[in-house]
Structures are given as C-alpha cells and as structure tokens.
Write a protein that holds these residues in place. Structure first.
Motif, PDB file in Angstrom:
ATOM      1  N   VAL A 224       0.840  -1.207   0.000  1.00  0.00           N
ATOM      2  CA  VAL A 224       0.000   0.000   0.000  1.00  0.00           C
ATOM      3  C   VAL A 224       0.870   1.250   0.000  1.00  0.00           C
ATOM      4  O   VAL A 224       0.555   2.246  -0.675  1.00  0.00           O
ATOM      5  CB  VAL A 224      -0.952  -0.007   1.211  1.00  0.00           C
ATOM      6  CG1 VAL A 224      -1.683   1.330   1.330  1.00  0.00           C
ATOM      7  CG2 VAL A 224      -1.964  -1.143   1.084  1.00  0.00           C
ATOM      8  N   THR A 225       1.986   1.226   0.724  1.00  0.00           N
ATOM      9  CA  THR A 225       2.904   2.367   0.721  1.00  0.00           C
ATOM     10  C   THR A 225       3.445   2.626  -0.676  1.00  0.00           C
ATOM     11  O   THR A 225       3.514   3.775  -1.139  1.00  0.00           O
ATOM     12  CB  THR A 225       4.071   2.119   1.697  1.00  0.00           C
ATOM     13  OG1 THR A 225       3.557   1.873   3.008  1.00  0.00           O
ATOM     14  CG2 THR A 225       5.005   3.336   1.746  1.00  0.00           C
ATOM     15  N   ARG A 226       3.814   1.563  -1.377  1.00  0.00           N
ATOM     16  CA  ARG A 226       4.321   1.725  -2.739  1.00  0.00           C
ATOM     17  C   ARG A 226       3.216   2.177  -3.684  1.00  0.00           C
ATOM     18  O   ARG A 226       3.456   2.992  -4.587  1.00  0.00           O
ATOM     19  CB  ARG A 226       4.954   0.417  -3.224  1.00  0.00           C
ATOM     20  CG  ARG A 226       6.243   0.103  -2.488  1.00  0.00           C
ATOM     21  CD  ARG A 226       6.950  -1.111  -3.030  1.00  0.00           C
ATOM     22  NE  ARG A 226       7.399  -0.936  -4.411  1.00  0.00           N
ATOM     23  CZ  ARG A 226       8.281  -1.729  -4.999  1.00  0.00           C
ATOM     24  NH1 ARG A 226       8.816  -2.738  -4.332  1.00  0.00           N
ATOM     25  NH2 ARG A 226       8.627  -1.531  -6.257  1.00  0.00           N
ATOM     26  N   LEU A 227       1.998   1.678  -3.499  1.00  0.00           N
ATOM     27  CA  LEU A 227       0.880   2.142  -4.312  1.00  0.00           C
ATOM     28  C   LEU A 227       0.644   3.633  -4.110  1.00  0.00           C
ATOM     29  O   LEU A 227       0.344   4.359  -5.065  1.00  0.00           O
ATOM     30  CB  LEU A 227      -0.392   1.365  -3.963  1.00  0.00           C
ATOM     31  CG  LEU A 227      -0.544  -0.034  -4.558  1.00  0.00           C
ATOM     32  CD1 LEU A 227      -1.737  -0.747  -3.931  1.00  0.00           C
ATOM     33  CD2 LEU A 227      -0.715   0.038  -6.078  1.00  0.00           C
ATOM     34  N   SER A 235       7.600  10.660  -2.978  1.00  0.00           N
ATOM     35  CA  SER A 235       8.641   9.634  -3.041  1.00  0.00           C
ATOM     36  C   SER A 235       8.445   8.575  -1.975  1.00  0.00           C
ATOM     37  O   SER A 235       7.918   8.832  -0.881  1.00  0.00           O
ATOM     38  CB  SER A 235      10.024  10.268  -2.894  1.00  0.00           C
ATOM     39  OG  SER A 235      10.238  10.690  -1.558  1.00  0.00           O
ATOM     40  N   LEU A 236       8.892   7.371  -2.295  1.00  0.00           N
ATOM     41  CA  LEU A 236       8.759   6.258  -1.373  1.00  0.00           C
ATOM     42  C   LEU A 236       9.551   6.520  -0.095  1.00  0.00           C
ATOM     43  O   LEU A 236       9.096   6.188   1.006  1.00  0.00           O
ATOM     44  CB  LEU A 236       9.247   4.972  -2.045  1.00  0.00           C
ATOM     45  CG  LEU A 236       9.048   3.676  -1.262  1.00  0.00           C
ATOM     46  CD1 LEU A 236       7.572   3.435  -0.963  1.00  0.00           C
ATOM     47  CD2 LEU A 236       9.633   2.494  -2.026  1.00  0.00           C
ATOM     48  N   SER A 237      10.716   7.127  -0.216  1.00  0.00           N
ATOM     49  CA  SER A 237      11.537   7.406   0.971  1.00  0.00           C
ATOM     50  C   SER A 237      10.837   8.407   1.882  1.00  0.00           C
ATOM     51  O   SER A 237      10.889   8.271   3.117  1.00  0.00           O
ATOM     52  CB  SER A 237      12.915   7.934   0.557  1.00  0.00           C
ATOM     53  OG  SER A 237      12.797   9.146  -0.168  1.00  0.00           O
ATOM     54  N   TYR A 241       9.879   7.511   5.788  1.00  0.00           N
ATOM     55  CA  TYR A 241      10.502   8.220   6.904  1.00  0.00           C
ATOM     56  C   TYR A 241       9.683   9.410   7.393  1.00  0.00           C
ATOM     57  O   TYR A 241      10.113  10.146   8.284  1.00  0.00           O
ATOM     58  CB  TYR A 241      11.913   8.677   6.506  1.00  0.00           C
ATOM     59  CG  TYR A 241      12.801   7.529   6.102  1.00  0.00           C
ATOM     60  CD1 TYR A 241      13.155   6.543   7.020  1.00  0.00           C
ATOM     61  CD2 TYR A 241      13.275   7.419   4.803  1.00  0.00           C
ATOM     62  CE1 TYR A 241      13.956   5.478   6.643  1.00  0.00           C
ATOM     63  CE2 TYR A 241      14.080   6.344   4.415  1.00  0.00           C
ATOM     64  CZ  TYR A 241      14.411   5.384   5.345  1.00  0.00           C
ATOM     65  OH  TYR A 241      15.205   4.334   4.974  1.00  0.00           O
ATOM     66  N   GLY A 242       8.494   9.600   6.813  1.00  0.00           N
ATOM     67  CA  GLY A 242       7.625  10.691   7.264  1.00  0.00           C
ATOM     68  C   GLY A 242       8.169  12.075   6.979  1.00  0.00           C
ATOM     69  O   GLY A 242       7.865  13.035   7.702  1.00  0.00           O
TER      70      GLY A 242
END
Length: 419
Positions: A224-227, A235-237, A241-242
């Motif tokens: 879900v994070t990648r979606l 960005s995914l990073s 890391y918020g």
C-alpha cells in the motif's frame, strides 16, 4: 456393440470409464475404447478377446451377452449420458462431503476445510463438463459478432482488454485480455513488483476495476505504501521516513480516501501458498467481489501442491494452475516471474530472452503473452519491456522510463499523471 458411431458420440461428449459406478461396465468400456482406437469394430467376440483374463472381472460372457441384448437405441444417447453424468456428480458430492467431515473432525482450520471443498467441487464440475464444437452458421454468427464488437470499441476509443496506463503496451496488446495470463519476467531488482503495481494502481485506483493482488513477497503495508507513491508522486523514501511536506501530506490524504473506496483486495501469502490455493482465491474473489484483474507476485514463490524431484515440474504445475484459474474466472491475470542469470553473464549484458524464464520452459507455454523487463545498469531510468510472445498480436520492444523515487514505470516520452 455393433457399430461405433454411438460410442464415438459418447466419448466426444466426455464419457470415461470412471463415470461408471459398476466396475464391470468400466472394464468393458475400456476394452471397447481400445478396440475402436485401433480401428477394430466392437462386438461380443472382439470385446471378449480384448478382455482376455479380465473377462470374469467384467462379468463374464453371460454379462456381455446380456448387455448386447439390452442395448438401447443410439437416439437415446443424450438422455443416458445426462443420467450417467448426474449419478457421477452425486457420488462425487458424497465423497467431497465425507472428506469435509473427516477434515472438520480433525485439526484442520475451518477456512482450509471450506477451501478444499470448493476446490474439489470445482474439479468435479470441470471433470464432467459436456464438450461440443461450433460449426458453420454458429461460427459465422460469432465471427461477425466479434468484428462488430471490436469495431464499436475502436470507434469509441476503448480497448477489448483492461488498460494498463502504459500507452505503447496497450497499443500492442489491446489491453490485458480477460481469461488470459500475461507473464512478466525480470531479474531481481529490475522492477517486477514495480511494473505490476504501476498497472494495478491504474486499474484499481484510477479505473475503479475490482482487482486482487496475491503477494508472496511483500507485506500488505509495504504494498500500500508503494501504491501511494505510484499514485501520488510522493517519493517512497518520504513516505517511509515521514519526511513529506504539507502539500505532499494532502496528496497522501487524497490517496487514502480513494483507497478506501477502491475495489482493491490484497491477499497476503508471504507465509506460503500453493498453486491450487491461489487458484481458489482467484475464483472466490471473482465470484464474491467481481474481480476482473489479478496480479500474482511472484510465480516461483508459489508452492506446488505435489513435491517433485525436479523443480521444473513443480513450477510447471503452478503455472498451469494459474492459467486454468484465469480462464475459469474470466479474469485478466498478470503473473510476475523471475529470470535466470543468463542475460547478465559476460561483459556485455544482453536483453533477456524467453528461454531465460527461471526453472521451467512450461512458463512460456502457459503464458498467452510473455513480457521480459530489462533495465539499463548504466542508466537505471531507461527500461525496455520485450514482448517476446503474444498469441494474437505482434511482438517487439517497448521503451519505458523507470521513476526510481516513485518506484513506478511510465511511458518513455511522457510522465504518467498522479491522482
């Protein structure tokens, strides 16, 4: 036994020796099958001779003569086939119920019992499905109907399959076709999951088409994070890391609202799942939730139902089970697969070939379409998807761009829009 037309009609309709409850009749049917296959007309004398030492087990000469005298008119064959089929299904249902009762009385989980019952029931129905062929007028009607549907789709700017959001891929394949398996192979870290989620996000989130993801490698939270990154452009990073800003936070909130309404189902199979279990999950979600698109990540992680000395046989079993489930459920299926190291050997790595599919050449045969993903090691953003096989279309290379921070693939000449 005189004349083979009725027998051939029965076999064409699916009749097998196993359909008979009386073992004598099954043995006689096998003898007749053997005779007819060899071009020998079946009669009391030829069947008696073919049975040989098995004559007594088949009821003896007296039983053969009794059957010959009691043979009904071939005109009633459809009625007797239906009666035989119905009786067989009742016996199978009784056996399935007994097996379920044994499992329920043991240590098996309730879900496993029900899943096994559903699998056995589907297998039972598939084993006695009546077969027939289309001819002449029916073929002409179907052909004209298919042309009209295709013309209507073209005129309205639509495609016969599901749009992936990657324009060149959609143009080459006319979208992901229902009832077919599209295998995408790649080396580790080349972007198998990324291209799968890029397409899943387009279909489930943007097009609102019921979608199932069977994940054998990533947790639901990670997917879900990648979606979210794929759909929002955050960005995914930053998500991990918020470290996102206020504008990006609003994008995430918008995505979350869309996700809550999306017909997306994720089945976490990290702990292990077999080919028949994946097939059962696909059929269940297609029936219960109307799922039209399935992504399996990835093939070599799915366990075989039967262990074999050769890994190739195990992977072939899984690949075949997934394709059969796609056909039965009428879903568009993307199965991600791993490639072996052949394409990376040497000083000048080459584009992958269809023979690089790891563990089994059967994967190639079970794929209606096979795509091989390659990313340039010198320039990680440059990617190519080689359509190496397509049953009903062209093959060739599609240039793509890999957006690393968002872990998504885009058309080479134009970024994909965000939510």
């Amino acid at each position: 036994y005189e004349g083979g037309d009725a027998f051939h009609d029965a076999v064409a309709a699916g009749l097998k020796a196993e359909w008979f409850y009386d073992l004598r009749n099954g043995a006689i049917f096998r003898a007749v099958s053997s005779l007819e296959a060899g071009g020998t007309p079946s009669s009391i004398s030829t069947v008696r001779s073919r049975l040989g030492d098995g004559l007594e087990a088949a009821g003896g000469l007296a039983y053969l003569m009794q059957l010959a005298d009691a043979t009904a008119s071939p005109a009633n064959l459809p009625f007797y086939l239906d009666q035989c089929r119905s009786a067989l299904l009742r016996r199978k249902a009784s056996a399935i119920a007994a097996e379920a009762a044994d499992m329920a009385g043991g240590d098996a989980e309730g879900e496993d019992v029900l899943r096994r019952m559903a699998e056995r029931a589907t297998e039972a129905m598939d084993s006695v499905t009546q077969r027939d062929s289309d001819h002449g007028n029916e073929l002409a009607i179907q052909f004209v109907d298919s042309l009209e549907k295709r013309k209507a789709l073209v005129d309205s700017g639509q495609r016969s399959g599901l749009r992936t959001g990657l324009r060149r891929l959609d143009s080459m394949t006319d979208g992901l076709q229902f009832g077919e398996q599209f295998i995408i192979g790649a080396r580790p870290s080349a972007g198998k999951t990324a291209i799968g989620l890029t397409i899943a996000a387009e279909i489930a989130i943007r097009q609102n088409v019921p979608t199932l993801i069977v994940s054998c490698e990533m947790s639901t939270t990670s997917l879900v994070t990648r979606l979210c990154s794929v759909c929002t452009g955050v960005s995914l990073s930053a998500l991990r890391y918020g470290s996102y800003n206020q504008g990006e936070l609003q994008q995430v909130v918008t995505f979350n609202a869309r996700l809550a309404e999306a017909p997306l189902y994720i089945f976490n199979a990290i702990s292990g799942i077999t080919g028949s279990e994946v097939a059962a999950v696909m059929r269940q979600h297609a029936r219960r939730h109307g799922v039209r698109f399935v992504l399996v990540d990835y093939l070599q992680k799915v366990k075989p139902d039967k262990r074999s000395e050769k890994r190739t046989y195990e992977v072939a079993e899984v690949s075949g089970a997934l394709r059969s489930a796609a056909v039965a459920s009428k879903v568009a299926l993307i199965t991600l697969a791993q490639l072996n190291r052949e394409s990376e050997k040497g000083n000048d790595p080459r584009l992958p070939r269809i023979t690089d599919l790891a563990d089994s050449s059967q994967i190639e045969r079970d794929g209606d379409t096979v795509g091989l993903l390659h990313r340039d090691k010198e320039n990680g953003g440059e990617a190519k998807l080689l359509i190496a096989k397509q049953r009903d279309g062209e093959t060739g290379i599609i240039d793509l761009h890999f957006n690393g921070p968002l872990t998504r693939f885009e058309d080479h000449d134009n970024d994909n829009p965000n939510l």
